[in-house]
Design an enzyme around this catalytic site. Structure first.
Site, PDB file in Angstrom:
ATOM      1  N   HIS A  74      74.380  28.403  -1.779  1.00  0.00           N
ATOM      2  CA  HIS A  74      73.578  27.675  -0.807  1.00  0.00           C
ATOM      3  C   HIS A  74      74.411  27.324   0.426  1.00  0.00           C
ATOM      4  O   HIS A  74      73.881  27.210   1.527  1.00  0.00           O
ATOM      5  CB  HIS A  74      73.033  26.381  -1.414  1.00  0.00           C
ATOM      6  CG  HIS A  74      72.036  26.602  -2.507  1.00  0.00           C
ATOM      7  ND1 HIS A  74      72.392  26.710  -3.823  1.00  0.00           N
ATOM      8  CD2 HIS A  74      70.692  26.744  -2.460  1.00  0.00           C
ATOM      9  CE1 HIS A  74      71.299  26.899  -4.553  1.00  0.00           C
ATOM     10  NE2 HIS A  74      70.259  26.932  -3.753  1.00  0.00           N
ATOM     11  N   ASP A 121      66.590  35.724  -3.404  1.00  0.00           N
ATOM     12  CA  ASP A 121      66.723  34.274  -3.428  1.00  0.00           C
ATOM     13  C   ASP A 121      66.388  33.792  -2.014  1.00  0.00           C
ATOM     14  O   ASP A 121      66.166  34.593  -1.102  1.00  0.00           O
ATOM     15  CB  ASP A 121      68.145  33.881  -3.841  1.00  0.00           C
ATOM     16  CG  ASP A 121      68.219  32.480  -4.431  1.00  0.00           C
ATOM     17  OD1 ASP A 121      67.273  31.694  -4.225  1.00  0.00           O
ATOM     18  OD2 ASP A 121      69.225  32.165  -5.092  1.00  0.00           O
TER      19      ASP A 121
END
Length: 439
Positions: A264, A337
């Site tokens: 992330h 993702d």
């Protein structure tokens, strides 16, 4: 307005979703990895109103004909999955205006006709069961085409619908019991409650083998550190979601278990050889494919011994097509993702990331940080032939096949009163006791 080709039998829409921005309940849409798009007017290539078709819903019996009837713009729309802000389909939020140029979740769906929508507590999509059921119903009504709605509900630390649904142990606790039947029961209970809320796909189970104790992003989200034991749990979870009639997504391919960097916020590098990958990372994905998993989510990780280009797996043709499609034989839906994560944005701009994901072998682009930019980049790539019509059609057909398999063509009824049933609470009590005994 986009128009279907002459003789169109209808248009299809679908969602695949996944891990998305941050795994904690406190994740914020204003984080550095999730910049807000400029509120300037969207490109005129993005339609201000829904498609007009003599047959609003495609026939599940002739998916190839449905794909052939769609324009390139329609097909591209189905590849994109959006986050919408607000708890009601008609609730106005400034984030919708900033990102999409409209006020409400329903207007986002009407204007852009995304392939799907993913729900988050941090996007104010979740407050109580009746509200979520009404939101999913409102979103589907706003779409002229069948819309799949998804969520990240892994249980444990990634529980987007907590405390609405039955509280169940996380993957590591389930894995510690050593009984794959527990993984199946947990997935079935979760899937049944998602279905009652009008949610058609869960971005679970985690198929990563957590062999790095310093892993900052997987950890207890994985069933454990033994590849064979994790594989058994993942396969059972796939069965459980299918028992409930909900689509399931194994993540994060080719494996996110041996990282010390959170994708992330950075770009992890895993130095596994092909032999190590076969032994450590591949078994859970092989088992998920064997059990008929609907979709597999990519990882924003670099594996230089699998692909020396330095590209993350999400953008790697060698990994998504060479390994996943060709070597493992997976012909289901591949979803990225979340594309707002830093790991996939390190090397290329957002427009190029969207195009390279499809060229690598992905079918669905989850949460592009600038929706208009991703859309226009894909359209240009198709118009110039960089993405061929054949390649585009392959993705749309896979999406429609998944939708047909999981009943999204038919009417979707919600039943928020079915949550936390006595049977589900008994299962939860048993699984918690089993996890405590194994600790």
């Amino acid at each position: 307005m986009l128009k279907l080709r002459s003789g169109a039998v209808g248009l299809a829409a679908l969602l695949m979703t996944g891990c998305s921005a941050g795994f904690g309940a406190t994740a914020s849409s204003s984080s550095p990895a999730t910049p807000v798009a400029s509120p300037s007017a969207p490109s005129p290539t993005l339609p201000p109103s829904p498609v007009v078709s003599a047959t609003p819903s495609p026939s599940p019996g002739d998916l190839e004909a449905t794909v052939a009837a769609m324009t390139d713009e329609d097909k591209i729309g189905q590849l994109l999955v959006a986050v919408v802000y607000g708890g009601r389909a008609d609730s106005a939020r400034k984030e919708n205006q900033a990102r999409y140029g409209v006020d409400t979740p329903a207007e986002v769906v009407e204007k852009y006709r995304p392939g799907g929508v993913i729900l988050f507590n941090w996007a104010d999509n979740v407050s109580d069961a009746k509200q979520v059921a009404a939101l999913t119903t409102g979103l589907r009504k706003a779409s002229d085409t069948p819309l799949m709605i998804g969520v990240d509900q892994e249980n444990g630390i990634v529980s987007r619908l907590s405390p609405l649904i039955t509280e169940l142990p996380g993957a590591l606790a389930i894995g510690s019991t050593g009984d794959p039947g527990n993984a199946r029961d947990s997935a079935r209970v979760t899937g049944e409650e998602l279905k009652a809320l009008g949610i058609s796909v869960d971005f679970a189970p985690v198929a990563d083998v957590n062999i790095n104790p310093r892993n900052p992003v997987i950890g207890p989200r994985a069933y454990g550190s033994d590849p064979q034991k994790v594989a058994a749990m993942v396969g059972a979870a796939v069965d459980g979601f299918h028992d409930a009639g909900v689509a399931t997504v194994a993540k994060h391919f080719p494996g996110h278990g041996d990282t010390a960097v959170d994708s992330h916020t950075g770009l992890p590098v895993i130095k596994h050889s092909m032999a190590q990958w076969e032994k450590l990372d591949a078994p859970p994905f092989r088992e998920a494919i064997k059990r008929g998993v609907d979709a597999i989510m990519t990882a924003h990780v670099v594996m230089p011994k699998l692909d020396p280009s330095g590209d993350p797996a999400t953008l790697s043709h060698k990994i998504l097509t060479g390994l996943l499609r060709d070597k493992l034989g997976f012909d289901g839906v591949v979803t990225t993702d979340a594309l707002d994560m830093a790991g996939v944005r390190k090397k290329y701009g957002d427009a190029e990331v969207a195009v390279r994901s499809i060229l690598a072998g992905a079918d669905v682009l989850l949460m592009p940080p600038d929706y208009p930019t991703a859309y226009k980049a894909l359209l240009k790539a198709v118009e110039t032939g960089r993405i061929t019509e054949q390649r585009l059609d392959e993705s749309v057909l896979r999406i429609l096949r998944l939708k047909k398999a999981r009943g999204v063509f038919g009417p979707i009824e919600t039943d928020p009163g079915a949550l936390k049933s006595s049977e589900h609470l008994k299962v939860a009590k048993r699984l918690k006791a089993a996890a405590r005994s194994a600790a």
